[in-house]
Motif scaffolding. Structure first.
Motif, PDB file in Angstrom:
ATOM      1  N   LEU A  46     -29.658 -59.669  59.473  1.00 56.78           N
ATOM      2  CA  LEU A  46     -31.064 -59.319  59.638  1.00 56.78           C
ATOM      3  C   LEU A  46     -31.236 -58.261  60.727  1.00 56.78           C
ATOM      4  N   SER A  47     -32.027 -57.223  60.414  1.00 58.97           N
ATOM      5  CA  SER A  47     -32.286 -56.172  61.400  1.00 58.97           C
ATOM      6  C   SER A  47     -33.612 -55.496  61.093  1.00 58.97           C
ATOM      7  N   PRO A  48     -34.193 -54.791  62.078  1.00 55.44           N
ATOM      8  CA  PRO A  48     -35.452 -54.083  61.851  1.00 55.44           C
ATOM      9  C   PRO A  48     -35.329 -52.952  60.840  1.00 55.44           C
ATOM     10  N   ASP A  49     -34.105 -52.521  60.547  1.00 50.38           N
ATOM     11  CA  ASP A  49     -33.894 -51.385  59.649  1.00 50.38           C
ATOM     12  C   ASP A  49     -33.978 -51.764  58.175  1.00 50.38           C
ATOM     13  N   ILE A  50     -34.002 -53.046  57.874  1.00 51.19           N
ATOM     14  CA  ILE A  50     -34.039 -53.465  56.472  1.00 51.19           C
ATOM     15  C   ILE A  50     -35.451 -53.295  55.933  1.00 51.19           C
ATOM     16  N   ASP A  51     -35.555 -52.480  54.888  1.00 50.98           N
ATOM     17  CA  ASP A  51     -36.860 -52.199  54.282  1.00 50.98           C
ATOM     18  C   ASP A  51     -36.773 -52.411  52.778  1.00 50.98           C
ATOM     19  N   LEU A  52     -37.841 -52.061  52.079  1.00 49.90           N
ATOM     20  CA  LEU A  52     -37.869 -52.241  50.628  1.00 49.90           C
ATOM     21  C   LEU A  52     -36.747 -51.462  49.957  1.00 49.90           C
ATOM     22  N   GLN A  53     -36.488 -50.239  50.426  1.00 50.56           N
ATOM     23  CA  GLN A  53     -35.442 -49.433  49.803  1.00 50.56           C
ATOM     24  C   GLN A  53     -34.080 -50.102  49.909  1.00 50.56           C
ATOM     25  N   GLU A 142     -45.872 -75.736  51.637  1.00 56.01           N
ATOM     26  CA  GLU A 142     -47.117 -76.383  51.213  1.00 56.01           C
ATOM     27  C   GLU A 142     -48.190 -75.362  50.855  1.00 56.01           C
ATOM     28  N   VAL A 143     -48.205 -74.235  51.551  1.00 63.43           N
ATOM     29  CA  VAL A 143     -49.204 -73.192  51.286  1.00 63.43           C
ATOM     30  C   VAL A 143     -49.075 -72.673  49.856  1.00 63.43           C
ATOM     31  N   PHE A 144     -47.848 -72.629  49.375  1.00 61.43           N
ATOM     32  CA  PHE A 144     -47.588 -72.124  48.026  1.00 61.43           C
ATOM     33  C   PHE A 144     -47.649 -73.234  46.972  1.00 61.43           C
ATOM     34  N   ASN A 145     -48.056 -74.417  47.388  1.00 60.56           N
ATOM     35  CA  ASN A 145     -48.121 -75.576  46.505  1.00 60.56           C
ATOM     36  C   ASN A 145     -46.782 -75.865  45.841  1.00 60.56           C
ATOM     37  N   VAL A 146     -45.701 -75.683  46.596  1.00 62.10           N
ATOM     38  CA  VAL A 146     -44.396 -76.139  46.125  1.00 62.10           C
ATOM     39  C   VAL A 146     -44.468 -77.657  45.973  1.00 62.10           C
ATOM     40  N   ASN A 147     -43.840 -78.160  44.936  1.00 61.68           N
ATOM     41  CA  ASN A 147     -43.918 -79.603  44.666  1.00 61.68           C
ATOM     42  C   ASN A 147     -43.471 -80.407  45.885  1.00 61.68           C
ATOM     43  N   ALA A 148     -44.079 -81.577  46.054  1.00 64.40           N
ATOM     44  CA  ALA A 148     -43.896 -82.372  47.273  1.00 64.40           C
ATOM     45  C   ALA A 148     -42.441 -82.755  47.514  1.00 64.40           C
ATOM     46  N   MET A 149     -41.672 -82.971  46.447  1.00 66.70           N
ATOM     47  CA  MET A 149     -40.270 -83.372  46.602  1.00 66.70           C
ATOM     48  C   MET A 149     -39.421 -82.272  47.242  1.00 66.70           C
ATOM     49  N   ASP A 150     -39.810 -81.022  47.028  1.00 68.10           N
ATOM     50  CA  ASP A 150     -38.979 -79.895  47.474  1.00 68.10           C
ATOM     51  C   ASP A 150     -39.458 -79.243  48.769  1.00 68.10           C
ATOM     52  N   ARG A 151     -40.623 -79.609  49.260  1.00 67.27           N
ATOM     53  CA  ARG A 151     -41.223 -78.846  50.362  1.00 67.27           C
ATOM     54  C   ARG A 151     -40.361 -78.815  51.622  1.00 67.27           C
ATOM     55  N   ASP A 152     -39.886 -79.961  52.061  1.00 66.95           N
ATOM     56  CA  ASP A 152     -39.094 -79.985  53.287  1.00 66.95           C
ATOM     57  C   ASP A 152     -37.814 -79.175  53.129  1.00 66.95           C
ATOM     58  N   TRP A 153     -37.182 -79.297  51.970  1.00 66.12           N
ATOM     59  CA  TRP A 153     -35.957 -78.539  51.689  1.00 66.12           C
ATOM     60  C   TRP A 153     -36.222 -77.037  51.702  1.00 66.12           C
ATOM     61  N   VAL A 154     -37.305 -76.614  51.047  1.00 69.48           N
ATOM     62  CA  VAL A 154     -37.641 -75.189  51.009  1.00 69.48           C
ATOM     63  C   VAL A 154     -37.904 -74.671  52.417  1.00 69.48           C
ATOM     64  N   ASP A 155     -38.622 -75.433  53.212  1.00 66.49           N
ATOM     65  CA  ASP A 155     -38.897 -75.011  54.588  1.00 66.49           C
ATOM     66  C   ASP A 155     -37.604 -74.861  55.397  1.00 66.49           C
ATOM     67  N   ARG A 156     -36.614 -75.713  55.136  1.00 65.12           N
ATOM     68  CA  ARG A 156     -35.327 -75.592  55.830  1.00 65.12           C
ATOM     69  C   ARG A 156     -34.539 -74.374  55.351  1.00 65.12           C
ATOM     70  N   GLN A 157     -34.668 -74.057  54.096  1.00 68.30           N
ATOM     71  CA  GLN A 157     -33.880 -72.978  53.508  1.00 68.30           C
ATOM     72  C   GLN A 157     -34.423 -71.581  53.814  1.00 68.30           C
ATOM     73  N   CYS A 158     -35.718 -71.464  53.966  1.00 64.65           N
ATOM     74  CA  CYS A 158     -36.330 -70.142  54.137  1.00 64.65           C
ATOM     75  C   CYS A 158     -36.004 -69.563  55.512  1.00 64.65           C
ATOM     76  N   THR A 159     -35.879 -68.234  55.563  1.00 67.06           N
ATOM     77  CA  THR A 159     -35.535 -67.516  56.790  1.00 67.06           C
ATOM     78  C   THR A 159     -36.493 -66.343  56.977  1.00 67.06           C
ATOM     79  N   PRO A 160     -36.584 -65.803  58.190  1.00 68.43           N
ATOM     80  CA  PRO A 160     -37.519 -64.706  58.446  1.00 68.43           C
ATOM     81  C   PRO A 160     -37.260 -63.480  57.560  1.00 68.43           C
ATOM     82  N   GLN A 161     -38.336 -62.768  57.281  1.00 68.43           N
ATOM     83  CA  GLN A 161     -38.325 -61.582  56.428  1.00 68.43           C
ATOM     84  C   GLN A 161     -38.590 -60.345  57.285  1.00 68.43           C
ATOM     85  N   PRO A 162     -37.811 -59.270  57.102  1.00 64.18           N
ATOM     86  CA  PRO A 162     -38.099 -58.040  57.841  1.00 64.18           C
ATOM     87  C   PRO A 162     -39.469 -57.471  57.472  1.00 64.18           C
ATOM     88  N   LEU A 163     -40.284 -57.197  58.468  1.00 61.78           N
ATOM     89  CA  LEU A 163     -41.641 -56.704  58.228  1.00 61.78           C
ATOM     90  C   LEU A 163     -41.654 -55.396  57.445  1.00 61.78           C
TER      91      LEU A 163
END
Length: 238
Positions: A46-53, A142-163
């Motif tokens: 992860l770095s500030p240089d990562i963009d859409l391209q 939860e904001v995306f209405n991910v099913n209740a069984m998967d929410r905690d797992w998804v929150d653990r798996q997700c990582t920051p996104q370069p702006l």
């Protein structure tokens, strides 16, 4: 047999496609689920240089080096921005574009141009407070209405996104218009969705469309329905 390249959305990675990937493989299809630079198992880079391209290059180079043709290219959420960019540079390799509850950009637009102002300002504020001004922390499942069984797992798996991936404007000079099979799948069961406008944009272009009643992460909430829809779309006019 079809060849699928499935592109995840912001904060996610290849992991989110596991159920759909296994189902497609079991039915004899080829499936590639690249993780984009800087997230999930690529988060060490992860770095500030990562963009859409950079993310467009990730997917385009996968297609080039795996020597893929007649690709069914599907992008979820932010992944819609990525597949539009890939279609610009490799239209001859793509048989169909599928936007899965995804951003559908016009030439010169960025993802932030399509977000409601309050969502955009929230992301900028979070990046400034928690991400040194360039990393956007994951939005709770939860904001995306991910099913209740998967929410905690998804929150653990997700990582920051370069702006920068949200702010870089796409340059489209006609590549996507060379692809005749285009489809938009709308996830119709989550509050506050910003994708209704993109769904309307797809319909205005004369694309085929469909709806799946679930939260934003369709591949987690309704993997069987999504698998069936992907196979149907791969077979249509093919």
């Amino acid at each position: 047999m079809a060849t699928f390249v499935l592109v995840h959305g912001a904060w996610h990675g290849s992991w989110c496609w596991a159920r759909v990937r296994c189902a497609l493989l079991d039915q004899g299809h080829r499936v590639f689920t690249p993780t984009l630079s800087g997230v999930a198992e690529q988060s060490h880079a992860l770095s500030p240089d990562i963009d859409l391209q950079r993310h467009v290059d990730d997917v385009a180079n996968l297609i080039r080096w795996e020597e893929l043709d007649s690709v069914i290219l599907c992008g979820h959420s932010y992944g819609g921005c990525v597949i539009s960019g890939v279609a610009e540079v490799l239209p001859d390799r793509i048989a169909a574009l599928i936007y899965l509850d995804a951003f559908l950009l016009e030439d010169g637009e960025s993802l932030h141009d399509l977000l409601p102002a309050e969502h955009r300002e929230m992301q900028l504020s979070l990046a400034n407070e928690f991400g040194e001004g360039w990393r956007v922390p994951p939005i709770p499942a939860e904001v995306f209405n991910v099913n209740a069984m998967d929410r905690d797992w998804v929150d653990r798996q997700c990582t920051p996104q370069p702006l920068a991936t949200f702010q870089q404007r796409i340059q489209l000079k006609g590549g996507p218009s060379q692809i005749s099979r285009n489809h938009f799948i709308y996830a119709s069961d989550w509050e506050g969705t910003p994708f209704a406008a993109c769904y309307d944009r797809a319909k205005a272009r004369g694309w085929t469309t469909s709806e799946i009643a679930c939260g934003h992460d369709v591949m987690l909430d309704r993997p069987d329905a999504l698998t069936s829809e992907l196979i149907r779309l791969a077979s249509a006019n093919g």
